[in-house]
Design a protein around this motif. Sequence first.
Motif, PDB file in Angstrom:
ATOM      1  N   THR A 196      33.216 -26.425  11.465  1.00 45.87           N
ATOM      2  CA  THR A 196      33.867 -26.760  12.728  1.00 45.87           C
ATOM      3  C   THR A 196      34.227 -28.235  12.757  1.00 45.87           C
ATOM      4  N   VAL A 197      35.435 -28.534  13.199  1.00 54.36           N
ATOM      5  CA  VAL A 197      35.829 -29.914  13.470  1.00 54.36           C
ATOM      6  C   VAL A 197      35.883 -30.066  14.989  1.00 54.36           C
ATOM      7  N   THR A 198      35.200 -31.072  15.497  1.00 57.38           N
ATOM      8  CA  THR A 198      35.218 -31.373  16.926  1.00 57.38           C
ATOM      9  C   THR A 198      36.355 -32.357  17.190  1.00 57.38           C
ATOM     10  N   ILE A 199      37.273 -31.973  18.054  1.00 59.85           N
ATOM     11  CA  ILE A 199      38.427 -32.819  18.366  1.00 59.85           C
ATOM     12  C   ILE A 199      38.380 -33.203  19.845  1.00 59.85           C
ATOM     13  N   SER A 200      38.471 -34.478  20.106  1.00 63.86           N
ATOM     14  CA  SER A 200      38.520 -34.971  21.482  1.00 63.86           C
ATOM     15  C   SER A 200      39.827 -35.714  21.704  1.00 63.86           C
ATOM     16  N   ARG A 201      40.368 -35.598  22.892  1.00 66.15           N
ATOM     17  CA  ARG A 201      41.591 -36.345  23.202  1.00 66.15           C
ATOM     18  C   ARG A 201      41.190 -37.720  23.724  1.00 66.15           C
ATOM     19  N   THR A 202      40.835 -38.558  22.784  1.00 60.63           N
ATOM     20  CA  THR A 202      40.366 -39.909  23.074  1.00 60.63           C
ATOM     21  C   THR A 202      40.922 -40.862  22.019  1.00 60.63           C
ATOM     22  N   GLY A 203      40.725 -42.146  22.243  1.00 66.04           N
ATOM     23  CA  GLY A 203      41.175 -43.128  21.264  1.00 66.04           C
ATOM     24  C   GLY A 203      41.066 -44.532  21.809  1.00 66.04           C
ATOM     25  N   PHE A 204      41.392 -45.497  20.951  1.00 64.00           N
ATOM     26  CA  PHE A 204      41.209 -46.907  21.277  1.00 64.00           C
ATOM     27  C   PHE A 204      42.526 -47.667  21.185  1.00 64.00           C
ATOM     28  N   THR A 205      43.647 -46.948  21.413  1.00 70.59           N
ATOM     29  CA  THR A 205      44.966 -47.559  21.243  1.00 70.59           C
ATOM     30  C   THR A 205      45.811 -47.556  22.508  1.00 70.59           C
ATOM     31  N   GLY A 206      45.411 -46.805  23.530  1.00 67.38           N
ATOM     32  CA  GLY A 206      46.231 -46.677  24.720  1.00 67.38           C
ATOM     33  C   GLY A 206      47.440 -45.793  24.498  1.00 67.38           C
ATOM     34  N   ASP A 207      47.423 -45.008  23.426  1.00 70.18           N
ATOM     35  CA  ASP A 207      48.545 -44.140  23.071  1.00 70.18           C
ATOM     36  C   ASP A 207      48.064 -42.695  23.073  1.00 70.18           C
ATOM     37  N   LEU A 208      48.998 -41.768  22.890  1.00 74.35           N
ATOM     38  CA  LEU A 208      48.599 -40.388  22.651  1.00 74.35           C
ATOM     39  C   LEU A 208      47.723 -40.363  21.402  1.00 74.35           C
ATOM     40  N   GLY A 209      46.589 -39.702  21.479  1.00 69.50           N
ATOM     41  CA  GLY A 209      45.727 -39.720  20.310  1.00 69.50           C
ATOM     42  C   GLY A 209      44.501 -38.844  20.443  1.00 69.50           C
ATOM     43  N   TYR A 210      43.854 -38.657  19.292  1.00 67.63           N
ATOM     44  CA  TYR A 210      42.694 -37.778  19.189  1.00 67.63           C
ATOM     45  C   TYR A 210      41.660 -38.410  18.259  1.00 67.63           C
ATOM     46  N   GLU A 211      40.407 -37.971  18.423  1.00 70.35           N
ATOM     47  CA  GLU A 211      39.347 -38.330  17.492  1.00 70.35           C
ATOM     48  C   GLU A 211      38.734 -37.047  16.957  1.00 70.35           C
ATOM     49  N   LEU A 212      38.543 -37.002  15.644  1.00 74.29           N
ATOM     50  CA  LEU A 212      38.068 -35.793  14.972  1.00 74.29           C
ATOM     51  C   LEU A 212      36.750 -36.078  14.269  1.00 74.29           C
ATOM     52  N   PHE A 213      35.772 -35.198  14.442  1.00 76.73           N
ATOM     53  CA  PHE A 213      34.453 -35.356  13.841  1.00 76.73           C
ATOM     54  C   PHE A 213      34.090 -34.092  13.059  1.00 76.73           C
ATOM     55  N   VAL A 214      33.633 -34.287  11.815  1.00 80.38           N
ATOM     56  CA  VAL A 214      33.210 -33.158  10.973  1.00 80.38           C
ATOM     57  C   VAL A 214      31.960 -33.553  10.199  1.00 80.38           C
ATOM     58  N   PRO A 215      31.190 -32.559   9.720  1.00 80.34           N
ATOM     59  CA  PRO A 215      30.089 -32.887   8.811  1.00 80.34           C
ATOM     60  C   PRO A 215      30.633 -33.603   7.579  1.00 80.34           C
ATOM     61  N   ARG A 216      29.832 -34.478   7.014  1.00 83.13           N
ATOM     62  CA  ARG A 216      30.272 -35.311   5.897  1.00 83.13           C
ATOM     63  C   ARG A 216      30.890 -34.505   4.749  1.00 83.13           C
ATOM     64  N   ALA A 217      30.339 -33.346   4.460  1.00 85.27           N
ATOM     65  CA  ALA A 217      30.819 -32.539   3.331  1.00 85.27           C
ATOM     66  C   ALA A 217      32.248 -32.055   3.525  1.00 85.27           C
ATOM     67  N   LEU A 218      32.729 -32.005   4.757  1.00 89.14           N
ATOM     68  CA  LEU A 218      34.081 -31.515   5.041  1.00 89.14           C
ATOM     69  C   LEU A 218      35.082 -32.648   5.244  1.00 89.14           C
ATOM     70  N   ALA A 219      34.654 -33.890   5.008  1.00 91.53           N
ATOM     71  CA  ALA A 219      35.494 -35.042   5.321  1.00 91.53           C
ATOM     72  C   ALA A 219      36.800 -35.056   4.534  1.00 91.53           C
ATOM     73  N   LEU A 220      36.722 -34.955   3.217  1.00 89.24           N
ATOM     74  CA  LEU A 220      37.921 -35.089   2.394  1.00 89.24           C
ATOM     75  C   LEU A 220      38.901 -33.942   2.610  1.00 89.24           C
ATOM     76  N   SER A 221      38.373 -32.751   2.826  1.00 83.71           N
ATOM     77  CA  SER A 221      39.274 -31.618   3.074  1.00 83.71           C
ATOM     78  C   SER A 221      39.993 -31.777   4.409  1.00 83.71           C
ATOM     79  N   LEU A 222      39.327 -32.377   5.406  1.00 82.51           N
ATOM     80  CA  LEU A 222      39.988 -32.647   6.686  1.00 82.51           C
ATOM     81  C   LEU A 222      41.091 -33.683   6.498  1.00 82.51           C
ATOM     82  N   TRP A 223      40.795 -34.740   5.763  1.00 79.99           N
ATOM     83  CA  TRP A 223      41.795 -35.773   5.478  1.00 79.99           C
ATOM     84  C   TRP A 223      43.026 -35.137   4.824  1.00 79.99           C
ATOM     85  N   ASP A 224      42.807 -34.316   3.801  1.00 83.71           N
ATOM     86  CA  ASP A 224      43.920 -33.712   3.067  1.00 83.71           C
ATOM     87  C   ASP A 224      44.720 -32.768   3.959  1.00 83.71           C
TER      88      ASP A 224
END
Length: 406
Positions: A196-224
């Motif tokens: 599971t990837v946890t996605i929140s509609r948050t950010g630190f830019t004042g723009d449309l954006g999201y933050e995504l959190f996954v277990p470490r083992a799934l990091a590179l596959s999420l990036w790709d």
Amino acid sequence: MTLDLAIRKAAQPHFHTLLLESPFHERLAALDKNNDWYGWAGHKAPHALDDEELEYFAIRSTAAVFDISPMTKYRITGPGAVAFLDRLTVRNVAKLGINRVHYTAWCDDHGHVLDDGTLFRLGESEFRLCCQERHLPWLLDSAEGFAVDIREETSEIAGLALQGPTSYAILKEAGFAGVEALKPFQIGGFAHEGGTVTISRTGFTGDLGYELFVPRALALSLWDRLFKAGKLLGIRAIGYTALNRARIEAGFIVANADFMTAEAALRGNRLRLPDEIGLDWMIDLEKPNFNGRRAILAARSRKTLKHILVGLEIEGNVPPEHALIYYNKRREVGIVTAAIWSPLAKRNIAIASLERPYGERIQDGLWVEIYALRELQYQKLMKRARIVPRPFVTLARRSANPPGLF
């Protein structure tokens, strides 16, 4: 082998890993052209991977990916989690709905801000607290008497900030069905590689954006997955320099940059109450007691607040980074904590800490002292400054619901 030599040999290996690598370091290093890294919470992080101007404009024109894995993260669970967090932080946690996020802060018993951060409510009694500094001893001491479990999960959870006008389009293209339903500060869980990837509609830019959190083992596959989906949508990895520009435009503050945290401050006059750094709006005095409540109320009633954080617009186009601020060019009344020439606002903007009543009752007559390097010689510039509201830039797409594809 002598005992002294054995001790020295045992102590040496930690020098081989001065900074930890984030779960995304392999992908970041492959894109890096500058070798311009810095230390963030014990991790190796980039100032800029390539051209910092292009990285900034990716935030504002297409989509930017920033690695937030080094951000300190705590998992707080148990039947006493709500009561504990209500006691710890200045906002009313009982009002925070499940699968929602809010920005918050916490103080010591003297009302001085220890840190600010985001609190994610993942379940009825399950929270994730994200912040700048490490606070585990403080959190554990504060939890005495509460039925709560606290553990740090910084190294276990990988995080990415996906920010910019095409960020939603990338998530849609990546197959995260239903992400369009996320409203600002809302959280959702989405399938990814058997996890599971946890996605929140948050950010630190004042723009449309999201933050995504996954277990470490799934990091590179999420990036790709994101970069494959964003190939035709202008996706670009960025470093902190570009992010910092965007956060200043949004008027957001950074711990130990725009204010000193209570544990990091070495001098008593560097400590700040929430009201002195623009966080007075989040204090909920209707909820039960919380750390620093009496001190905050006493400072308000006695009118002993000494500082105020303001937004400034400065004439000219030279950013007054860490410049001194004067009243009528004579009396020193404050300092610029962050400044840029804003490409979006087309003006010279800054966040500044001023002594009261300057910036409060006295708002005119402010000057900024800037030293600009001109052909190997510094030139002193005195530029007028005027107080303006934050954020300096407001983008409708940030809160658009549903988000646009742009």
